[in-house]
Design a protein around this motif. Sequence first.
Motif, PDB file in Angstrom:
ATOM      1  N   LEU A  73      41.429 -26.433 -41.608  1.00 42.08           N
ATOM      2  CA  LEU A  73      41.561 -26.765 -40.402  1.00 42.08           C
ATOM      3  C   LEU A  73      41.134 -28.232 -40.149  1.00 42.08           C
ATOM      4  CD1 LEU A  73      40.219 -23.484 -38.773  1.00 42.08           C
ATOM      5  CD2 LEU A  73      42.486 -23.952 -39.256  1.00 42.08           C
ATOM      6  N   LEU A  74      41.872 -29.139 -39.482  1.00 42.34           N
ATOM      7  CA  LEU A  74      41.302 -30.060 -39.140  1.00 42.34           C
ATOM      8  C   LEU A  74      41.314 -30.429 -37.499  1.00 42.34           C
ATOM      9  CD1 LEU A  74      41.074 -33.435 -39.999  1.00 42.34           C
ATOM     10  CD2 LEU A  74      43.588 -33.633 -39.484  1.00 42.34           C
ATOM     11  N   VAL A  75      40.186 -30.640 -37.095  1.00 40.91           N
ATOM     12  CA  VAL A  75      40.120 -30.765 -35.433  1.00 40.91           C
ATOM     13  C   VAL A  75      39.135 -31.792 -35.201  1.00 40.91           C
ATOM     14  CG1 VAL A  75      37.925 -29.225 -35.923  1.00 40.91           C
ATOM     15  CG2 VAL A  75      39.056 -29.152 -33.858  1.00 40.91           C
ATOM     16  N   GLY A  76      39.327 -32.387 -33.906  1.00 44.49           N
ATOM     17  CA  GLY A  76      38.556 -33.364 -33.422  1.00 44.49           C
ATOM     18  C   GLY A  76      37.394 -32.806 -32.715  1.00 44.49           C
ATOM     19  N   LEU A  77      36.131 -33.122 -32.844  1.00 38.02           N
ATOM     20  CA  LEU A  77      34.990 -32.607 -32.182  1.00 38.02           C
ATOM     21  C   LEU A  77      34.008 -33.712 -31.905  1.00 38.02           C
ATOM     22  CD1 LEU A  77      34.507 -29.378 -34.077  1.00 38.02           C
ATOM     23  CD2 LEU A  77      35.275 -29.505 -31.828  1.00 38.02           C
ATOM     24  N   ILE A  78      33.289 -33.620 -30.867  1.00 35.74           N
ATOM     25  CA  ILE A  78      31.893 -34.311 -30.412  1.00 35.74           C
ATOM     26  C   ILE A  78      30.812 -33.674 -31.466  1.00 35.74           C
ATOM     27  CG2 ILE A  78      30.562 -35.396 -28.760  1.00 35.74           C
ATOM     28  CD1 ILE A  78      33.530 -36.371 -28.723  1.00 35.74           C
ATOM     29  N   ILE A 128      26.392 -34.511 -32.107  1.00 33.08           N
ATOM     30  CA  ILE A 128      25.112 -35.146 -32.083  1.00 33.08           C
ATOM     31  C   ILE A 128      24.431 -35.205 -33.588  1.00 33.08           C
ATOM     32  CG2 ILE A 128      22.941 -35.502 -30.591  1.00 33.08           C
ATOM     33  CD1 ILE A 128      25.529 -35.621 -29.031  1.00 33.08           C
ATOM     34  N   ARG A 129      24.253 -36.388 -33.803  1.00 36.80           N
ATOM     35  CA  ARG A 129      23.477 -36.531 -35.180  1.00 36.80           C
ATOM     36  C   ARG A 129      22.376 -37.548 -35.122  1.00 36.80           C
ATOM     37  NH1 ARG A 129      28.295 -38.206 -38.133  1.00 36.80           N
ATOM     38  NH2 ARG A 129      29.700 -37.314 -37.387  1.00 36.80           N
ATOM     39  N   GLU A 130      21.579 -37.444 -36.029  1.00 44.59           N
ATOM     40  CA  GLU A 130      20.409 -38.524 -36.129  1.00 44.59           C
ATOM     41  C   GLU A 130      19.765 -38.642 -34.701  1.00 44.59           C
ATOM     42  OE1 GLU A 130      22.714 -41.998 -37.236  1.00 44.59           O
ATOM     43  OE2 GLU A 130      23.911 -40.867 -38.793  1.00 44.59           O
ATOM     44  N   GLY A 131      19.305 -37.729 -34.356  1.00 42.32           N
ATOM     45  CA  GLY A 131      18.362 -37.799 -33.028  1.00 42.32           C
ATOM     46  C   GLY A 131      19.287 -37.544 -32.045  1.00 42.32           C
ATOM     47  N   LEU A 132      19.963 -38.565 -31.376  1.00 42.18           N
ATOM     48  CA  LEU A 132      20.677 -38.323 -30.021  1.00 42.18           C
ATOM     49  C   LEU A 132      22.049 -39.405 -30.126  1.00 42.18           C
ATOM     50  CD1 LEU A 132      17.959 -38.194 -26.960  1.00 42.18           C
ATOM     51  CD2 LEU A 132      19.268 -36.287 -27.924  1.00 42.18           C
ATOM     52  N   LYS A 133      22.273 -39.819 -31.281  1.00 38.35           N
ATOM     53  CA  LYS A 133      23.636 -40.224 -31.395  1.00 38.35           C
ATOM     54  C   LYS A 133      24.854 -39.372 -31.587  1.00 38.35           C
ATOM     55  CE  LYS A 133      21.210 -44.220 -34.184  1.00 38.35           C
ATOM     56  NZ  LYS A 133      21.393 -44.861 -35.519  1.00 38.35           N
ATOM     57  N   PRO A 134      25.803 -39.655 -30.532  1.00 44.86           N
ATOM     58  CA  PRO A 134      26.809 -39.154 -30.274  1.00 44.86           C
ATOM     59  C   PRO A 134      28.000 -39.775 -31.227  1.00 44.86           C
ATOM     60  CG  PRO A 134      26.626 -40.185 -28.481  1.00 44.86           C
ATOM     61  CD  PRO A 134      25.390 -40.482 -29.256  1.00 44.86           C
ATOM     62  N   TYR A 135      28.889 -38.927 -31.837  1.00 43.65           N
ATOM     63  CA  TYR A 135      30.015 -39.267 -32.752  1.00 43.65           C
ATOM     64  C   TYR A 135      31.296 -38.776 -32.062  1.00 43.65           C
ATOM     65  CZ  TYR A 135      26.881 -41.533 -35.986  1.00 43.65           C
ATOM     66  OH  TYR A 135      25.801 -42.341 -36.489  1.00 43.65           O
ATOM     67  N   ASN A 136      32.334 -39.382 -32.033  1.00 45.49           N
ATOM     68  CA  ASN A 136      33.690 -38.667 -31.942  1.00 45.49           C
ATOM     69  C   ASN A 136      34.333 -38.664 -33.305  1.00 45.49           C
ATOM     70  OD1 ASN A 136      36.211 -37.975 -31.011  1.00 45.49           O
ATOM     71  ND2 ASN A 136      36.548 -39.772 -29.799  1.00 45.49           N
ATOM     72  N   SER A 137      34.634 -37.412 -33.696  1.00 41.21           N
ATOM     73  CA  SER A 137      35.004 -37.555 -35.202  1.00 41.21           C
ATOM     74  C   SER A 137      36.167 -36.348 -35.539  1.00 41.21           C
ATOM     75  CB  SER A 137      33.795 -36.748 -35.997  1.00 41.21           C
ATOM     76  OG  SER A 137      32.671 -37.841 -35.710  1.00 41.21           O
ATOM     77  N   ALA A 138      36.731 -36.506 -36.590  1.00 44.71           N
ATOM     78  CA  ALA A 138      37.660 -35.746 -37.173  1.00 44.71           C
ATOM     79  C   ALA A 138      36.933 -34.771 -38.228  1.00 44.71           C
ATOM     80  CB  ALA A 138      39.077 -36.433 -37.511  1.00 44.71           C
ATOM     81  N   TYR A 139      37.050 -33.607 -38.269  1.00 49.27           N
ATOM     82  CA  TYR A 139      36.679 -32.922 -39.288  1.00 49.27           C
ATOM     83  C   TYR A 139      37.552 -31.878 -40.131  1.00 49.27           C
ATOM     84  CZ  TYR A 139      32.047 -34.049 -37.000  1.00 49.27           C
ATOM     85  OH  TYR A 139      31.118 -34.580 -36.459  1.00 49.27           O
ATOM     86  N   LEU A 140      37.577 -31.866 -41.436  1.00 42.67           N
ATOM     87  CA  LEU A 140      38.409 -31.061 -42.276  1.00 42.67           C
ATOM     88  C   LEU A 140      37.534 -29.887 -42.715  1.00 42.67           C
ATOM     89  CD1 LEU A 140      41.412 -30.323 -43.123  1.00 42.67           C
ATOM     90  CD2 LEU A 140      40.390 -31.503 -45.211  1.00 42.67           C
ATOM     91  N   ILE A 141      37.816 -28.662 -42.117  1.00 45.53           N
ATOM     92  CA  ILE A 141      37.083 -27.289 -42.611  1.00 45.53           C
ATOM     93  C   ILE A 141      37.941 -26.447 -42.997  1.00 45.53           C
ATOM     94  CG2 ILE A 141      35.626 -25.193 -41.508  1.00 45.53           C
ATOM     95  CD1 ILE A 141      35.827 -27.096 -39.195  1.00 45.53           C
ATOM     96  N   LYS A 142      37.061 -26.153 -44.341  1.00 44.43           N
ATOM     97  CA  LYS A 142      37.857 -24.988 -45.393  1.00 44.43           C
ATOM     98  C   LYS A 142      36.772 -23.839 -45.992  1.00 44.43           C
ATOM     99  CE  LYS A 142      41.471 -23.087 -47.546  1.00 44.43           C
ATOM    100  NZ  LYS A 142      40.657 -21.967 -47.735  1.00 44.43           N
ATOM    101  N   ASP A 143      37.162 -22.519 -45.802  1.00 45.30           N
ATOM    102  CA  ASP A 143      36.394 -21.691 -46.364  1.00 45.30           C
ATOM    103  C   ASP A 143      34.600 -21.383 -45.564  1.00 45.30           C
ATOM    104  OD1 ASP A 143      38.381 -20.541 -47.830  1.00 45.30           O
ATOM    105  OD2 ASP A 143      37.736 -21.937 -49.728  1.00 45.30           O
TER     106      ASP A 143
END
Length: 444
Positions: free
Chosen positions: A272-277, A279-294
């Motif tokens: 599954l490839l999905v666009g999600l927001i 929060i990493r490294e404390g309070l840094k928001p990222y707009n990202s694409a994630y590929l998820i399997k199993d």
Amino acid sequence: MRVFILAILNGVLLYLPFSRYELWFLIFPALLMLLANPNHRHYFLAGFTFFFISLECVNIASIQYGGVNPFLAYALFSIFALFLTFYQMNLPLMLWKKLSHSLWTLPLFYSLFEVIRSYLPYGGFPWLVLGEISTYIPIAKYSLRFFTVYGESLLMWYVAYFLFKRKVVPLLFLLMLVFLTGLYAKHTLLKELSSAVSIKVALVQTAIPQEDKLTEKEFRKHTKEILSLVRSALKEKPDLVVLPESAFPFFFSDEFDKDRNEFFELSFQAPLLVGLIDIREGLKPYNSAYLIKDGQLVGYYDKIRLLPIGEYVPFPFAFLKDVFSAIAGIDYTPGKTWKPITYRNIRLATPICFEVAYWDLVRKLSKEANLIVVLTNDGWFNNSDCTHQHFTWARVRALENAKFVLWVNNSGDTAVIDPSGKVLKKIPYMKRGILVYDIKLMDP
């Protein structure tokens, strides 16, 4: 009055090829009029008309969804249109008059500023580039692979110049060059297609109204139905399922979110490839694409070219956060990794939203990829010219990179575009559903 009307008409003729009407052939009379009237008044009126009409749709985002007073929104937008007019129309003309004054060099100055405008200031505004129009021209469109959108701009200018000067031999030579280059690119593409490996993709158009996406509570109400759509897509046994930018209200790393974990469970059936927001490294928001399997993360891409004002507020405009609540809060953090997301034989270049307009970014991301997937949400602009202009960039990038482009949009049109820039199949605007199609992986 005659001069005024002529300049306004010139601006309208420049706009129509970029509009949803796709009257691409009008670009040539528009350029002929600019060549016939190389003076600042004409260029200012024509340019302002062009940029104002073409981009007026951005006010939908600020007024309807940002809550900005319409008078204030249009006042700020008019300043922006004036800036673009001076930058793209009058500044090149000014330098041309100072440095050359030979008409054949005017196209060089205009095209040069299209390139500069695409990167400066604040990351630039690579929009309404003349070369985009070549996607509608048979055979010639294939030459985008070699000339790029900026080279095509220059070629279109010189076609108009030779017509204006009635220089038949140079005109025929230029047309022959574009035609033969296009034929060669088409022949090469057909050869590459014949040996490419096919996979089945399922694209999910979530069609969540933009007003609902603005609050977590309303956004969350659509989650169950979107998860149900993913299940329907998985029944088609696809090799890849794709959802748009910011497809769900949960953060990627929120392991305590029930809906997030249910979505991860579905990845045991297909990647599954999905666009999600997130929060990493404390309070840094990222707009990202994630590929998820199993149930595991395979790879991700953080958006690199952020949209000024929309995703971050550049210096010295921080005060705008106090004026407009829609842009208040923490700025997004730009990504730093340019490599594709890889799963088995699938190598995905995943530009997000506005990034598709950047020639160098898409070329760099797709250099080692065999499929381009654009995750976006055009719900901010409704079904307007802005949405159409954005979609046109997907066709440009397909032709330039000789790869299939999957355009996966929350609002629409979600579509499959082949390497010739042809839209093979699409889901209409704001229709919730899935699109299943067999595409080919085009190796670099």
